[in-house]
Design a protein around this motif. Sequence first.
Motif, PDB file in Angstrom:
ATOM      1  N   GLY A 195      -3.708  73.572  58.065  1.00  0.00           N
ATOM      2  CA  GLY A 195      -4.122  73.691  59.235  1.00  0.00           C
ATOM      3  C   GLY A 195      -5.038  72.324  59.498  1.00  0.00           C
ATOM      4  O   GLY A 195      -5.711  72.103  58.842  1.00  0.00           O
ATOM      5  N   TYR A 196      -4.926  71.806  60.719  1.00  0.00           N
ATOM      6  CA  TYR A 196      -5.881  70.838  61.389  1.00  0.00           C
ATOM      7  C   TYR A 196      -6.615  71.125  62.425  1.00  0.00           C
ATOM      8  O   TYR A 196      -5.986  71.684  63.383  1.00  0.00           O
ATOM      9  CB  TYR A 196      -4.770  69.716  61.470  1.00  0.00           C
ATOM     10  N   MET A 197      -7.876  70.842  62.452  1.00  0.00           N
ATOM     11  CA  MET A 197      -8.678  70.728  63.651  1.00  0.00           C
ATOM     12  C   MET A 197      -9.217  69.265  63.724  1.00  0.00           C
ATOM     13  O   MET A 197     -10.178  68.549  63.154  1.00  0.00           O
ATOM     14  CB  MET A 197      -9.964  71.501  63.170  1.00  0.00           C
ATOM     15  N   PRO A 198      -8.652  68.824  64.920  1.00  0.00           N
ATOM     16  CA  PRO A 198      -8.905  67.242  65.137  1.00  0.00           C
ATOM     17  C   PRO A 198     -10.310  66.849  65.751  1.00  0.00           C
ATOM     18  O   PRO A 198     -10.838  67.962  66.201  1.00  0.00           O
ATOM     19  CB  PRO A 198      -8.120  66.655  66.147  1.00  0.00           C
ATOM     20  N   GLN A 199     -10.813  65.819  65.782  1.00  0.00           N
ATOM     21  CA  GLN A 199     -11.773  65.572  66.509  1.00  0.00           C
ATOM     22  C   GLN A 199     -11.886  65.555  67.948  1.00  0.00           C
ATOM     23  O   GLN A 199     -12.760  66.294  68.681  1.00  0.00           O
ATOM     24  CB  GLN A 199     -12.353  63.960  66.034  1.00  0.00           C
ATOM     25  N   VAL A 200     -10.628  64.876  68.509  1.00  0.00           N
ATOM     26  CA  VAL A 200     -10.478  65.332  70.055  1.00  0.00           C
ATOM     27  C   VAL A 200      -9.660  66.599  70.096  1.00  0.00           C
ATOM     28  O   VAL A 200      -8.243  66.258  69.870  1.00  0.00           O
ATOM     29  CB  VAL A 200      -9.864  64.219  70.534  1.00  0.00           C
TER      30      VAL A 200
END
Length: 502
Positions: free
Chosen positions: A369-374
């Motif tokens: 799972g990925y939570m980006p900065q933008v």
Amino acid sequence: MLEIKNLDILISDRYLIKSLSFTLNYSDKLAIIGEEGNGKTTLLKSLLGICEYADIKGIVNFKGNTVGYLEQSINEENLNKKVYDFLFKDNFDYYDKVNKLYNYLENLKIDDSILEQIIKNLSGGEKVKISILKLLLSDYDILFLDEPTNDLDIETLKWLENFINSTNKPILYVSHDETLLSKTANIILHLEQLKNKKECKHTILKTDYNTYLENRIKSINKQIQISKFEKKEYNKKQERLKQIMQKVEYRQNNITRADPHGAKLLKKKMKSLKSQEKKLKNFNITEKPDVEESINFFFEDIEIPKLKKIINIDILELKIQNKILSKNIKLDIVGNTHICIVGENGVGKTTLLKQIYRTLKNRTDIKVGYMPQVYEDILNDYDNVLDFICSENKEDITKARMYLGNMNFTKEEMTGKIQYLSNGTKAKLFLIKLVFDKCNVLILDEPTRNVSPLSNPVIRKVLKNFKGTIISVSHDRKYISEVINELYILDKKGLIKKVNFN
């Protein structure tokens, strides 16, 4: 220096703020706290007269003082400008402020070569730094800061804390950084939305952040205990009165006509009991405290073997647009390790995290799972909240609604469009997605930066107990001390593991 009287802020048919009054004087550092979507940014914009989406009533008196405003992000029209053009209107401005400029460049750890760069090409932290720099180059009387710590490296955070504490200018600010709040605030304004966001409440106290939280928790617990005790005593009295009335009623039904005096006494007794019953019904029990519900956030059945190989990377050169950011990056991660990468702004932390995600995202033996900065890098592909969380399967939708409700999403937000959510609510949306997809490897770029300081302790506790792998970038000092068991520093020469960082 600033006076607010009876301020009301209404959006559609919902009050965000009602009858708010306060004054701001020299050396006041007023921190606005509250959950996502409660109106913190709206309040700042309303006071400045630049909020176009709200109905505002009340008195806002700056008494002739000038106000500098640090927004959450740089406006779109400025992103294609050079930093120099963003900072200065003309050469006179530059030469007039050149000494101040280089002093702040040094304090903020900014190389002067940044002046010739295009703003959109800068890192998130560098954008915040030049916004702070622009604000400080002008001699404003009052400062309004909306999330000034977002994406800043730790050294700059410490400088910012020192600046806030040392200036006698009043500062009104929104922040989710608990360390900053603990070290700088001397007035707390807490905005709450109650009863499924149908009622608003505010609390304003002249105190530091830690004392405010401690007293709030004590007050809530005390009121809960009083309410429970009074309810228990009320039920005892009610039951006792009921039993006595039943006995008198039984005797009344069975008394003979030969005892008129006894019947008269029983009638008098029953009248007295009914009077007591009426008084008891009118007794006001102390209500349980009317406060905003805390979030409920947890992972289900997530575990990863301790010796499982997650990633082993060896990057000769870390680049962005042909610019070399760092070299000789080596990282070997196994099992349920929780790592965090720190470093100065612009060194390539987000770029490295993106590369790690690209390397892992198609693996079938792990769920990444990925939570980006933008957030928009991913959310722009989705229109509605539920579209992002799950498929149209009825069972999935029911489950998604439960998770959203646990994170205090309203029914309108659950079925609404993503574009209308605040950054903090979008952050929670990503966390829900990680839970819903049962991810056992989390790649998180500043996971706590937009979430309220009241929800962040819950999130940190959940991530600390997460039995999968966490690969993150963060400058949140509480997150690093509570969640992380391996810390790496990224600089121009590479990635270095730090020992004894807590």
